[in-house]
Design a protein around this motif. Structure first.
Motif, PDB file in Angstrom:
ATOM      1  N   UNK A  40     -13.490  -0.994 -37.296  1.00  0.00           N
ATOM      2  CA  UNK A  40     -12.445  -1.712 -36.568  1.00  0.00           C
ATOM      3  C   UNK A  40     -11.051  -1.106 -36.731  1.00  0.00           C
ATOM      4  N   UNK A  41     -10.912  -0.074 -37.544  1.00  0.00           N
ATOM      5  CA  UNK A  41      -9.596   0.515 -37.798  1.00  0.00           C
ATOM      6  C   UNK A  41      -8.934   1.009 -36.511  1.00  0.00           C
ATOM      7  N   UNK A  42      -9.697   1.613 -35.638  1.00  0.00           N
ATOM      8  CA  UNK A  42      -9.152   2.121 -34.385  1.00  0.00           C
ATOM      9  C   UNK A  42      -8.616   1.013 -33.486  1.00  0.00           C
ATOM     10  N   UNK A  43      -9.263  -0.133 -33.524  1.00  0.00           N
ATOM     11  CA  UNK A  43      -8.813  -1.255 -32.705  1.00  0.00           C
ATOM     12  C   UNK A  43      -7.489  -1.815 -33.209  1.00  0.00           C
ATOM     13  N   UNK A  44      -7.304  -1.793 -34.526  1.00  0.00           N
ATOM     14  CA  UNK A  44      -6.058  -2.299 -35.100  1.00  0.00           C
ATOM     15  C   UNK A  44      -4.926  -1.288 -34.907  1.00  0.00           C
ATOM     16  N   UNK A  45      -5.252  -0.002 -34.983  1.00  0.00           N
ATOM     17  CA  UNK A  45      -4.225   1.028 -34.802  1.00  0.00           C
ATOM     18  C   UNK A  45      -3.848   1.160 -33.331  1.00  0.00           C
ATOM     19  N   UNK A  46      -4.837   1.220 -32.452  1.00  0.00           N
ATOM     20  CA  UNK A  46      -4.573   1.328 -31.022  1.00  0.00           C
ATOM     21  C   UNK A  46      -4.231   2.749 -30.601  1.00  0.00           C
ATOM     22  N   UNK A  47      -4.104   2.953 -29.302  1.00  0.00           N
ATOM     23  CA  UNK A  47      -3.749   4.276 -28.784  1.00  0.00           C
ATOM     24  C   UNK A  47      -2.341   4.631 -29.220  1.00  0.00           C
ATOM     25  N   UNK A  48      -2.221   5.780 -29.853  1.00  0.00           N
ATOM     26  CA  UNK A  48      -0.934   6.290 -30.351  1.00  0.00           C
ATOM     27  C   UNK A  48      -0.257   5.307 -31.299  1.00  0.00           C
ATOM     28  N   UNK A  50       0.045   2.067 -31.067  1.00  0.00           N
ATOM     29  CA  UNK A  50       0.824   1.025 -30.391  1.00  0.00           C
ATOM     30  C   UNK A  50       0.556  -0.374 -30.928  1.00  0.00           C
ATOM     31  N   UNK A  51      -0.701  -0.682 -31.241  1.00  0.00           N
ATOM     32  CA  UNK A  51      -1.020  -2.044 -31.689  1.00  0.00           C
ATOM     33  C   UNK A  51      -0.447  -2.310 -33.073  1.00  0.00           C
ATOM     34  N   UNK A  52      -0.625  -1.375 -34.012  1.00  0.00           N
ATOM     35  CA  UNK A  52      -0.085  -1.590 -35.359  1.00  0.00           C
ATOM     36  C   UNK A  52       1.445  -1.622 -35.323  1.00  0.00           C
ATOM     37  N   UNK A  53       2.051  -0.851 -34.435  1.00  0.00           N
ATOM     38  CA  UNK A  53       3.518  -0.909 -34.285  1.00  0.00           C
ATOM     39  C   UNK A  53       3.947  -2.273 -33.766  1.00  0.00           C
ATOM     40  N   UNK A  54       3.170  -2.824 -32.849  1.00  0.00           N
ATOM     41  CA  UNK A  54       3.478  -4.155 -32.311  1.00  0.00           C
ATOM     42  C   UNK A  54       3.341  -5.229 -33.380  1.00  0.00           C
ATOM     43  N   UNK A  55       2.299  -5.128 -34.204  1.00  0.00           N
ATOM     44  CA  UNK A  55       2.121  -6.085 -35.297  1.00  0.00           C
ATOM     45  C   UNK A  55       3.307  -6.001 -36.254  1.00  0.00           C
ATOM     46  N   UNK A  56       3.724  -4.780 -36.571  1.00  0.00           N
ATOM     47  CA  UNK A  56       4.872  -4.595 -37.471  1.00  0.00           C
ATOM     48  C   UNK A  56       6.149  -5.165 -36.867  1.00  0.00           C
ATOM     49  N   UNK A  57       6.330  -4.987 -35.564  1.00  0.00           N
ATOM     50  CA  UNK A  57       7.511  -5.525 -34.894  1.00  0.00           C
ATOM     51  C   UNK A  57       7.530  -7.051 -34.944  1.00  0.00           C
ATOM     52  N   UNK A  58       6.390  -7.665 -34.697  1.00  0.00           N
ATOM     53  CA  UNK A  58       6.290  -9.124 -34.744  1.00  0.00           C
ATOM     54  C   UNK A  58       6.605  -9.639 -36.144  1.00  0.00           C
ATOM     55  N   UNK A  59       6.036  -9.004 -37.164  1.00  0.00           N
ATOM     56  CA  UNK A  59       6.269  -9.429 -38.544  1.00  0.00           C
ATOM     57  C   UNK A  59       7.723  -9.218 -38.936  1.00  0.00           C
ATOM     58  N   UNK A  60       8.307  -8.085 -38.538  1.00  0.00           N
ATOM     59  CA  UNK A  60       9.720  -7.833 -38.843  1.00  0.00           C
ATOM     60  C   UNK A  60      10.620  -8.883 -38.193  1.00  0.00           C
ATOM     61  N   UNK A  61      10.340  -9.236 -36.959  1.00  0.00           N
ATOM     62  CA  UNK A  61      11.139 -10.240 -36.261  1.00  0.00           C
ATOM     63  C   UNK A  61      11.004 -11.611 -36.908  1.00  0.00           C
ATOM     64  N   UNK A  62       9.778 -11.984 -37.239  1.00  0.00           N
ATOM     65  CA  UNK A  62       9.552 -13.290 -37.860  1.00  0.00           C
ATOM     66  C   UNK A  62      10.185 -13.366 -39.249  1.00  0.00           C
ATOM     67  N   UNK A  63      10.093 -12.291 -40.014  1.00  0.00           N
ATOM     68  CA  UNK A  63      10.675 -12.308 -41.358  1.00  0.00           C
ATOM     69  C   UNK A  63      12.204 -12.265 -41.301  1.00  0.00           C
ATOM     70  N   UNK A  64      12.772 -11.544 -40.335  1.00  0.00           N
ATOM     71  CA  UNK A  64      14.226 -11.500 -40.193  1.00  0.00           C
ATOM     72  C   UNK A  64      14.772 -12.882 -39.829  1.00  0.00           C
ATOM     73  N   UNK A  65      14.024 -13.611 -39.042  1.00  0.00           N
ATOM     74  CA  UNK A  65      14.430 -14.964 -38.671  1.00  0.00           C
ATOM     75  C   UNK A  65      14.498 -15.873 -39.900  1.00  0.00           C
ATOM     76  N   UNK A  66      13.643 -15.577 -40.892  1.00  0.00           N
ATOM     77  CA  UNK A  66      13.631 -16.347 -42.134  1.00  0.00           C
ATOM     78  C   UNK A  66      14.595 -15.775 -43.179  1.00  0.00           C
ATOM     79  N   UNK A  67      15.261 -14.679 -42.835  1.00  0.00           N
ATOM     80  CA  UNK A  67      16.200 -14.062 -43.760  1.00  0.00           C
ATOM     81  C   UNK A  67      15.526 -13.235 -44.843  1.00  0.00           C
TER      82      UNK A  67
END
Length: 77
Positions: A40-48, A50-67
């Motif tokens: 399943x590693x390829x599914x989580x990483x995605x093409x280039x 993209x998926x793992x970058x999106x997960x990181x972006x979501x987590x960064x945004x949610x954590x920044x909102x919490x300070x």
């Protein structure tokens, strides 16, 4: 944050029972370690990465909102 990553990862993979998420708190912030089945590693990483970058972006945004600061690492194993 741990529950958010767990929810997203389980929705992406074929083997949701093999998803493992650990939260490690350090002095610079929280590291969220994500482990999935080898097939399943390829599914989580995605093409280039993209998926793992999106997960990181979501987590960064949610954590920044919490300070806070959080990072997501995909762990082999």
């Amino acid at each position: 944050m741990k529950d958010l990553v767990l929810y997203i990862a389980k929705a992406l993979v074929d083997n949701p029972d093999k998803v493992d998420v650990k939260e490690v708190t350090g002095e610079k912030g929280t590291v969220i370690e994500l482990r999935v089945a080898e097939s399943d590693r390829g599914k989580v990483i995605g093409k280039e990465g993209r998926i793992i970058k999106s997960i990181r972006t979501i987590v960064n945004s949610a954590s920044a909102k919490l300070g806070k600061r959080a990072m997501v690492e995909l762990i082999e194993g």
